[in-house]
Each structure stands twice: as structure tokens, then as C-alpha cells.
Design an enzyme around this catalytic site. Structure first.
Site, PDB file in Angstrom:
ATOM      1  N   ASN A 111       7.729  -0.803   1.116  1.00 24.32           N
ATOM      2  CA  ASN A 111       6.918  -1.902   0.584  1.00 24.32           C
ATOM      3  C   ASN A 111       6.713  -1.635  -0.905  1.00 24.32           C
ATOM      4  OD1 ASN A 111       5.028  -3.799  -0.086  1.00 24.32           O
ATOM      5  ND2 ASN A 111       3.409  -3.020   1.271  1.00 24.32           N
ATOM      6  N   TRP A 112       7.408  -2.406  -1.713  1.00 26.99           N
ATOM      7  CA  TRP A 112       7.350  -2.170  -3.166  1.00 26.99           C
ATOM      8  C   TRP A 112       6.057  -2.700  -3.782  1.00 26.99           C
ATOM      9  CZ3 TRP A 112      12.948  -3.719  -5.186  1.00 26.99           C
ATOM     10  CH2 TRP A 112      13.896  -2.877  -4.572  1.00 26.99           C
ATOM     11  N   LYS A 113       5.307  -3.478  -3.019  1.00 26.08           N
ATOM     12  CA  LYS A 113       4.060  -4.086  -3.525  1.00 26.08           C
ATOM     13  C   LYS A 113       4.352  -4.834  -4.833  1.00 26.08           C
ATOM     14  CE  LYS A 113       1.493  -0.695  -0.915  1.00 26.08           C
ATOM     15  NZ  LYS A 113       0.308   0.131  -0.745  1.00 26.08           N
ATOM     16  N   HIS A 160      -0.949  -7.163   5.609  1.00 22.29           N
ATOM     17  CA  HIS A 160      -1.170  -5.875   4.936  1.00 22.29           C
ATOM     18  C   HIS A 160      -2.652  -5.755   4.585  1.00 22.29           C
ATOM     19  CE1 HIS A 160      -1.036  -2.605   2.079  1.00 22.29           C
ATOM     20  NE2 HIS A 160       0.127  -2.280   2.616  1.00 22.29           N
ATOM     21  N   GLU A 214      -4.098  -4.686   2.068  1.00 26.79           N
ATOM     22  CA  GLU A 214      -4.477  -5.115   0.714  1.00 26.79           C
ATOM     23  C   GLU A 214      -4.751  -6.614   0.703  1.00 26.79           C
ATOM     24  OE1 GLU A 214      -1.127  -3.240  -1.196  1.00 26.79           O
ATOM     25  OE2 GLU A 214      -2.088  -1.306  -0.857  1.00 26.79           O
ATOM     26  N   GLU A 241      -1.497   1.404   9.525  1.00 27.24           N
ATOM     27  CA  GLU A 241      -1.745   1.920   8.177  1.00 27.24           C
ATOM     28  C   GLU A 241      -3.242   2.135   7.986  1.00 27.24           C
ATOM     29  OE1 GLU A 241       1.674   0.820   5.344  1.00 27.24           O
ATOM     30  OE2 GLU A 241       0.300  -0.867   5.334  1.00 27.24           O
ATOM     31  N   GLY A 252      -2.088   4.936  -0.575  1.00 26.15           N
ATOM     32  CA  GLY A 252      -2.112   5.171  -2.016  1.00 26.15           C
ATOM     33  C   GLY A 252      -3.083   6.263  -2.445  1.00 26.15           C
ATOM     34  N   SER A 258       0.579   6.975   2.496  1.00 24.09           N
ATOM     35  CA  SER A 258       0.965   8.223   1.824  1.00 24.09           C
ATOM     36  C   SER A 258       2.071   8.973   2.561  1.00 24.09           C
ATOM     37  CB  SER A 258      -0.256   9.136   1.615  1.00 24.09           C
ATOM     38  OG  SER A 258      -1.202   8.498   0.775  1.00 24.09           O
ATOM     39  N   GLY A 271       4.980   3.066   0.861  1.00 23.35           N
ATOM     40  CA  GLY A 271       4.607   2.372  -0.373  1.00 23.35           C
ATOM     41  C   GLY A 271       5.136   3.128  -1.583  1.00 23.35           C
ATOM     42  N   GLY A 272       4.266   3.929  -2.204  1.00 24.19           N
ATOM     43  CA  GLY A 272       4.606   4.613  -3.450  1.00 24.19           C
ATOM     44  C   GLY A 272       5.954   5.327  -3.423  1.00 24.19           C
TER      45      GLY A 272
HETATM   46  P1  13P Z   1       1.504   4.342   0.143  1.00 17.73           P
HETATM   47  O1  13P Z   1       2.741   4.919   0.792  1.00 17.73           O
HETATM   48  O2  13P Z   1       1.636   4.184  -1.330  1.00 17.73           O
HETATM   49  O3  13P Z   1       0.275   5.042   0.585  1.00 17.73           O
HETATM   50  O4  13P Z   1       1.375   2.823   0.693  1.00 17.73           O
HETATM   51  C1  13P Z   1       1.463   2.592   2.041  1.00 17.73           C
HETATM   52  C2  13P Z   1       1.490   1.121   2.279  1.00 17.73           C
HETATM   53  O5  13P Z   1       0.520   0.426   2.043  1.00 17.73           O
HETATM   54  C3  13P Z   1       2.742   0.524   2.742  1.00 17.73           C
HETATM   55  O6  13P Z   1       2.586  -0.796   3.133  1.00 17.73           O
END
Ligand code: 13P
Length: 263
Positions: free
Chosen positions: A12-14, A100, A102, A171, A177, A216, A237-238
Site C-alpha cells: 500500500n503506497w498510500k 483502511h 486511515e 491492521e 507506521g 510495520s 506500507g512504508g
Molecule cells: P506500515 O507498514 O507503514 O506500518 O503501514 C501499514 C499499512 O497501513 C498498510 O496498509
């Protein structure tokens, strides 16, 4: 990981890599992920890069699939700034991330709205990755299983129509993050609970649905998590923004899938 379920690693590149940088990352992944044939790989670029990333992957004859990060349940209309399932399809997306945290937290998406999106995605033949997870306060109050149960039960009816078509991603919000990863045992406990909820709809839904862990996930903790019985992959994510880190996680999944097959 279980031999009956094909592992899935999704990135997930956000709100990152939305232009030429997204194409470069996709091209690098197309090259580095040629040897992970036992793992499904999905990447979710921002909407601005979906079409270009799909084209880049096609050009490189890559089997990596593309996902939207969100979609609206309606197919068209006065919904400024939204994207529909048919628009995702035009861009070459075959998957979509829905609910998600967020979006649930920052944009107030409810379980009902998430359910409508899952229904719309399934109707449009876009495979949903439905995200669920608790906040730190909820975890500390001992509410994790009930919070996750409400989020999962909101969508199981739609997921149950075609067992295995959709994916659930657990998640924990406090792990996203933050560098604070859930321990493999804690994650397994929630994953097993989610599988139990799917089993309430049908045993077939429970055994066929892949449940990803997200929060993470990095190359140095992926093996412990992916070795758990009910963890079928990751939503990264990251670490998905660097071809090397994402590739390493996919390779770990590939190694475990090979092991699972031979045991
Ligand atoms: P991180 O891997 O940056 O913690 O993000 C996880 C995430 O929200 C994937 O959708």
C-alpha cells in the site's frame, strides 16, 4: 501460512509515488519479483499513478496485480474527488483496498459504508482487501476481539457469496507506521479469531479466505509473522516504497510457501 492458501503480499503506497517515481518503482518490482511464483503480489499506487503503473507492469510482462486504495460504492455521479469501480478497472486495477484505518479514522468511514463498498467491488468484479483493526485504547481496554468482530461481521455476507475472492487485512492501528509491530502470537490470536468469524458464514469461507497482517511489517519481522498458521500474507506500507524491502518480504513468503508445500 497454510499450504491450502496461496500467500499474498500487497504493498500500500498510500499518498506516495504518484508520478514518474511510481512507474520507476513498478518497473523495479517487475524485475526483482520474477522468482516469487508461489506468492500473489499486489501493489496499490495512488489513483494518479494507477494507469501508468498498470501499463509499466504489462510492458514488463509482470504478474504483479494492481489495486486501488479506495473506491466509492456508486458507479457514477456527484461525488467530488471520489473514484468508482469502473474507473479503477479502466486504469487496470483488479483489486481494491477498502476500509483502511486511515480512512475510517480520518475520514469517518463507518462499517456500513465499508460494507457497501465491498458489495460494490464484488459486483464490479474487483477483489476487495478489507482492512480491520483496533486502536491502542481499544487494545488496552481488552476490546480488540469485539472491535474486529464488528468490522468483520459487517462484510462477511458479501465475502461469503464467493469464498476466497476477497481478502481480510488485520491492521492494528497502533502498529501502522509506528515501527511497533504486533508480536506473531498476538497477531495469530486475532487472525484465528477472524477465521472463526468467517466460519460462522461457511467453513469454505474460513478455509479459503486469506487474512493478511499489516502494521510495520518489514524484512526483519516478516518471517515470524508469516510463519503463523492463520497469517496468509502481508499488507505492507512504508517498506513497500523501496523495491528491495518489498522484494525481500515477498521472497520470505516464497520461501515459506515452498516449505509449507513440502511438509
Ligand atoms: P506500515 O507498514 O507503514 O506500518 O503501514 C501499514 C499499512 O497501513 C498498510 O496498509
Amino acid at each position: 501460512m497454510h499450504p491450502s492458501r496461496r500467500p499474498l503480499i500487497a504493498g500500500n503506497w498510500k499518498m506516495n509515488a504518484g508520478g514518474a517515481d511510481g512507474c520507476e518503482l513498478a518497473a523495479a518490482l517487475a524485475k526483482s519479483l520474477r522468482e516469487t511464483g508461489d506468492v500473489d503480489i499486489v501493489i496499490a499506487p495512488p489513483a494518479t499513478a494507477l494507469a501508468a503503473v498498470s501499463n509499466e507492469l504489462n510492458k514488463n510482462k509482470s504478474s504483479i496485480a494492481v489495486a486501488g486504495q479506495n473506491m466509492h460504492p456508486e458507479d457514477a455521479g456527484a461525488f467530488t474527488g471520489e473514484i468508482s469501480s469502473s474507473m479503477l478497472k479502466i486504469c487496470g486495477a483488479t483489486w481494491v483496498i477498502i476500509g483502511h484505518s486511515e480512512r475510517r479514522q480520518l475520514l469517518g468511514e463507518s462499517d456500513g459504508f465499508v460494507r457497501d463498498k465491498v458489495a460494490a467491488a464484488c459486483r464490479a468484479e474487483i477483489r476487495p482487501i478489507v482492512c480491520v483493526g483496533e486502536t491502542l485504547d481499544q487494545r488496552e481496554a481488552g476490546q480488540t476481539l469485539e472491535v474486529v468482530a464488528a468490522q468483520v461481521r459487517a462484510v462477511t455476507g458479501h465475502l461469503g457469496a464467493t469464498p476466497g475472492y476477497g481478502v481480510v487485512a488485520y491492521e492494528p492501528i497502533w502498529a501502522i507506521g509506528t515501527g511497533k509491530v504486533a508480536s506473531p502470537e498476538d497477531a495469530q490470536q486475532v487472525h484465528s479469531h477472524i477465521r472463526g468469524l468467517l466460519n460462522e458464514v461457511s467453513p469454505e469461507l474460513a478455509t479459503s479466505t486469506r487474512i493478511l497482517y499489516g502494521g510495520s511489517m518489514k524484512p526483519n519481522n516478516a518471517e515470524g509473522l508469516l510463519s503463523q498458521h492463520d497469517i496468509d500474507g502481508g499488507l505492507v506500507g512504508g517498506a513497500s516504497l523501496q523495491a528491495s524491502g518489498f522484494t525481500k518480504i515477498a521472497e520470505i513468503a516464497q520461501g515459506l510457501a515452498q516449505q509449507a508445500k513440502t511438509h
